[in-house]
Design an enzyme around this catalytic site. Structure first.
Site, PDB file in Angstrom:
ATOM      1  N   TYR A 170      25.585  37.846  35.661  1.00 56.73           N
ATOM      2  CA  TYR A 170      25.291  36.510  36.209  1.00 56.73           C
ATOM      3  C   TYR A 170      24.409  35.705  35.244  1.00 56.73           C
ATOM      4  O   TYR A 170      24.692  34.540  34.940  1.00 56.73           O
ATOM      5  CB  TYR A 170      24.592  36.697  37.560  1.00 56.73           C
ATOM      6  CG  TYR A 170      24.276  35.423  38.309  1.00 56.73           C
ATOM      7  CD1 TYR A 170      25.267  34.723  38.987  1.00 56.73           C
ATOM      8  CD2 TYR A 170      22.970  34.944  38.379  1.00 56.73           C
ATOM      9  CE1 TYR A 170      24.972  33.573  39.710  1.00 56.73           C
ATOM     10  CE2 TYR A 170      22.664  33.801  39.102  1.00 56.73           C
ATOM     11  CZ  TYR A 170      23.665  33.116  39.766  1.00 56.73           C
ATOM     12  OH  TYR A 170      23.368  31.978  40.482  1.00 56.73           O
ATOM     13  N   ASN A 177      30.151  23.652  40.461  1.00 49.75           N
ATOM     14  CA  ASN A 177      29.192  24.345  41.323  1.00 49.75           C
ATOM     15  C   ASN A 177      29.666  25.740  41.736  1.00 49.75           C
ATOM     16  O   ASN A 177      28.838  26.621  41.982  1.00 49.75           O
ATOM     17  CB  ASN A 177      28.946  23.481  42.572  1.00 49.75           C
ATOM     18  CG  ASN A 177      28.304  24.273  43.684  1.00 49.75           C
ATOM     19  OD1 ASN A 177      27.093  24.505  43.692  1.00 49.75           O
ATOM     20  ND2 ASN A 177      29.109  24.743  44.639  1.00 49.75           N
TER      21      ASN A 177
HETATM   22  N1  LIG Z   1      21.524  29.915  46.198  1.00 50.11           N
HETATM   23  C1  LIG Z   1      20.689  29.991  45.171  1.00 50.11           C
HETATM   24  O1  LIG Z   1      19.515  30.340  45.327  1.00 50.11           O
HETATM   25  C2  LIG Z   1      21.167  29.659  43.785  1.00 50.11           C
HETATM   26  C3  LIG Z   1      20.250  29.763  42.745  1.00 50.11           C
HETATM   27  C4  LIG Z   1      20.654  29.461  41.461  1.00 50.11           C
HETATM   28  C5  LIG Z   1      21.933  29.044  41.219  1.00 50.11           C
HETATM   29  N2  LIG Z   1      22.829  28.953  42.227  1.00 50.11           N
HETATM   30  C6  LIG Z   1      24.204  28.511  41.888  1.00 50.11           C
HETATM   31  O2  LIG Z   1      24.566  27.413  42.698  1.00 50.11           O
HETATM   32  C7  LIG Z   1      25.961  27.450  42.974  1.00 50.11           C
HETATM   33  C8  LIG Z   1      26.225  27.393  44.457  1.00 50.11           C
HETATM   34  O3  LIG Z   1      25.532  28.467  45.063  1.00 50.11           O
HETATM   35  P1  LIG Z   1      25.537  28.735  46.647  1.00 50.11           P
HETATM   36  O4  LIG Z   1      24.315  29.476  46.939  1.00 50.11           O
HETATM   37  O5  LIG Z   1      25.839  27.481  47.370  1.00 50.11           O
HETATM   38  O6  LIG Z   1      26.791  29.760  46.730  1.00 50.11           O
HETATM   39  P2  LIG Z   1      27.796  30.048  47.914  1.00 50.11           P
HETATM   40  O7  LIG Z   1      28.290  31.433  47.704  1.00 50.11           O
HETATM   41  O8  LIG Z   1      27.210  29.707  49.248  1.00 50.11           O
HETATM   42  O9  LIG Z   1      28.989  29.010  47.612  1.00 50.11           O
HETATM   43  C9  LIG Z   1      29.799  29.117  46.461  1.00 50.11           C
HETATM   44  C10 LIG Z   1      31.135  28.443  46.737  1.00 50.11           C
HETATM   45  O10 LIG Z   1      31.958  28.614  45.560  1.00 50.11           O
HETATM   46  C11 LIG Z   1      33.275  28.937  45.992  1.00 50.11           C
HETATM   47  N3  LIG Z   1      33.997  29.702  44.978  1.00 50.11           N
HETATM   48  C12 LIG Z   1      33.717  30.963  44.537  1.00 50.11           C
HETATM   49  N4  LIG Z   1      34.657  31.359  43.657  1.00 50.11           N
HETATM   50  C13 LIG Z   1      35.555  30.352  43.554  1.00 50.11           C
HETATM   51  C14 LIG Z   1      36.755  30.188  42.810  1.00 50.11           C
HETATM   52  N5  LIG Z   1      37.228  31.146  42.022  1.00 50.11           N
HETATM   53  N6  LIG Z   1      37.418  29.009  42.919  1.00 50.11           N
HETATM   54  C15 LIG Z   1      36.951  28.027  43.730  1.00 50.11           C
HETATM   55  N7  LIG Z   1      35.821  28.134  44.454  1.00 50.11           N
HETATM   56  C16 LIG Z   1      35.136  29.289  44.377  1.00 50.11           C
HETATM   57  C17 LIG Z   1      33.047  29.804  47.244  1.00 50.11           C
HETATM   58  O11 LIG Z   1      34.213  29.886  48.045  1.00 50.11           O
HETATM   59  C18 LIG Z   1      31.890  29.073  47.911  1.00 50.11           C
HETATM   60  O12 LIG Z   1      32.329  28.070  48.800  1.00 50.11           O
HETATM   61  C19 LIG Z   1      26.498  28.720  42.303  1.00 50.11           C
HETATM   62  O13 LIG Z   1      27.012  28.406  41.027  1.00 50.11           O
HETATM   63  C20 LIG Z   1      25.253  29.570  42.171  1.00 50.11           C
HETATM   64  O14 LIG Z   1      25.363  30.506  41.125  1.00 50.11           O
HETATM   65  C21 LIG Z   1      22.485  29.259  43.517  1.00 50.11           C
END
Ligand SMILES: NC(=O)c1ccc[n+]([C@@H]2O[C@H](COP(=O)([O-])OP(=O)(O)OC[C@H]3O[C@@H](n4cnc5c(N)ncnc54)[C@H](O)[C@@H]3O)[C@@H](O)[C@H]2O)c1
Length: 450
Positions: free
Chosen positions: A356, A291
């Site tokens: 991305y 994730n």
């Molecule tokens: N929020 C949205 O609308 C959305 C839409 C499509 C996809 N996504 C995907 O869902 C996933 C979660 O998104 P979110 O909105 O909860 O993001 P977020 O930024 O709130 O959380 C991401 C988490 O990943 C951790 N992280 C980042 N780099 C890291 C690393 N190198 N090692 C370990 N941990 C790491 C961060 O510390 C954070 O806790 C992501 O992959 C994102 O691309 C989100």
């Protein structure tokens, strides 16, 4: 971040104003609440071909109120348009429609229902994968179901959803798991999807804790979608291991303690990340959810090498390297589940997100290509592609982009982290093992990339 427009559109003045001005009128979606037992709280209507009977065999585990329409009335109480109850869920088996003139059964079955659906109704059409049929006319009829389903999903009102499940040979007796997901509020933000279901050796034994006895690793679990995934997997009985960067240690460990799990602080891009992870998982792992993800948005003209490299490293390279290491070391066990968090940006493309979108499309490609190679071990690998989800990531978007992201979908709103988590939890179940190499969109039928 809360969506104030939904509050407004559902207030008494707002409702009238939105109607008069012809503005989008998103409804509050019903979500799964902890402690709920039955997938459907209301009337289920079953109709269509031979698979209707298969569904009828377990329907009493889904709800008490089962109705039939157009099929053998002895199977359940006959539903009479205009007189029967409002419908909360509908299953129509269209798998035996193999000629063009048979397609009118779709209109005949669904038309009387459309004005008799309850708030938040969930509809499922069962079909066959066109590529599995040798007769071109049969394949064409089954492909027609896709256009029909995606269009009817766009006509749903009141937060309703509709999906097409293509049932593979041998999967006819394994419909309970997918229907528990797609007919319940667990799939509140999934609509207009076409999914393939094949036969699977392992099945869920306890529907109240379908992941009982399974060990699950979730990366990026300190907040947002990852935290919700960890909570949902724990709710479903999994032993959870939460991973995030060292700077997120406090939040990570608090959540891990609350869920009775364990936290691992690790940067997934560290050179020795794979070795460290394997060392931290001496008892192996059954479910891996990649994730963790980042955005570093810029148009390509302004994209720095640092922005490009960081996104590709976290979002694509780390899931590749870590999954391979977990497989090669035997840490990821047979019948394992790998779930990759992609994005509809990886399907549709998005201005300012070449890095991305490339990383997320790469994850979808990874699932497609790796799935057949892992099948012999019963391991599935799938991508979940969220649309606009209300998290810190999307709260930082400029106002216009945020509003467009929310409204440009059939459900007219953003999803919640829980919506993505429910999809991941379903894909993690033993019975979904043959659902592999696919990308499941959790996007409210967003128009992007549709
Ligand atoms: N929020 C949205 O609308 C959305 C839409 C499509 C996809 N996504 C995907 O869902 C996933 C979660 O998104 P979110 O909105 O909860 O993001 P977020 O930024 O709130 O959380 C991401 C988490 O990943 C951790 N992280 C980042 N780099 C890291 C690393 N190198 N090692 C370990 N941990 C790491 C961060 O510390 C954070 O806790 C992501 O992959 C994102 O691309 C989100």
């Amino acid at each position: 971040m809360s969506d104030r427009y939904i509050e407004f559109a559902n207030s008494s003045i707002g409702h009238r104003l939105v109607g008069a001005l012809g503005l989008p009128s998103p409804v509050r979606l019903e979500r799964w609440q902890a402690g709920r037992l039955r997938p459907i709280e209301g009337a289920l209507l079953i109709g269509g071909g031979p698979l209707a009977e298969k569904v009828g065999a377990f329907a009493n585990r889904l709800t008490d109120a089962i109705y039939s329409y157009g099929t053998d009335p002895s199977m359940a109480t006959a539903w009479i348009p205009g007189h029967g109850p409002k419908l909360k869920a509908v299953v129509f088996d269209a798998s035996d429609l193999i000629q063009t003139d048979q397609l009118k059964q779709l209109r005949e079955f669904f038309q009387p229902l459309m004005k008799n659906l309850d708030h938040g109704a969930h509809l499922v059409i069962l079909g066959r994968a066109p590529q599995s049929l040798s007769d071109p006319f049969a394949a064409s009829a089954q492909r027609a179901l896709e256009g029909f389903s995606r269009s009817l999903a766009k006509e749903m009102r009141g937060g309703g959803t509709l999906q097409l499940i293509q049932v593979g040979d041998g999967a006819e007796d394994q419909l309970e798991g997918p229907l528990r997901f797609f007919l319940s509020p667990k799939s509140a933000f999934v609509s207009g999807q076409v999914v393939r279901l094949d036969a699977c050796n392992t099945q869920v034994t306890d529907w109240t804790r379908p992941l009982s006895g399974r060990k699950a690793l979730v990366t990026g679990a300190a907040r947002g979608i990852g935290a919700s995934i960890a909570e949902t997997l724990a709710r479903d009985g999994a032993d959870v291991i939460l991973l995030d960067v060292p700077t997120a240690k406090t939040d990570l460990e608090a959540l891990a303690a609350r869920l009775g799990g364990r936290g691992i602080t690790l940067d997934i891009c560290a050179e020795d990340a794979a070795a460290q992870l394997i060392e931290q998982l001496p008892d192996g792992i059954d479910i891996v959810v990649h994730n963790a993800g980042i955005t570093r948005d810029k148009t390509l003209a302004n994209m720095t090498p640092e922005f490009w490299d960081a996104v590709l490293a976290v979002n694509l390279n780390a899931p590749q390297v870590l999954t391979k290491a977990l497989l090669d070391s035997g840490t990821l066990q047979d019948d394992g589940r790998v779930i990759l968090l992609a994005s509809i940006s990886g399907i549709a493309g998005n201005r300012g997100q070449t890095n991305y979108a490339a990383s997320k499309a790469g994850l979808i490609g990874l699932a497609q290509a790796w799935a057949p190679l892992l099948k012999a071990r019963g391991i599935s690998i799938n991508a979940v592609a969220p649309g606009f989800i209300e998290t810190q990531m999307t709260a930082h978007l400029p106002f216009g982009l945020r509003e467009a992201g929310r409204r440009m979908s059939s459900l007219g709103q953003g999803g919640l982290p829980q919506d993505v988590a429910e999809a991941v939890a379903w894909l993690a179940q033993p019975g979904t093992g043959a659902f592999t190499g696919q990308a499941l969109r959790v996007c409210g039928q967003s128009v992007l990339g549709a």
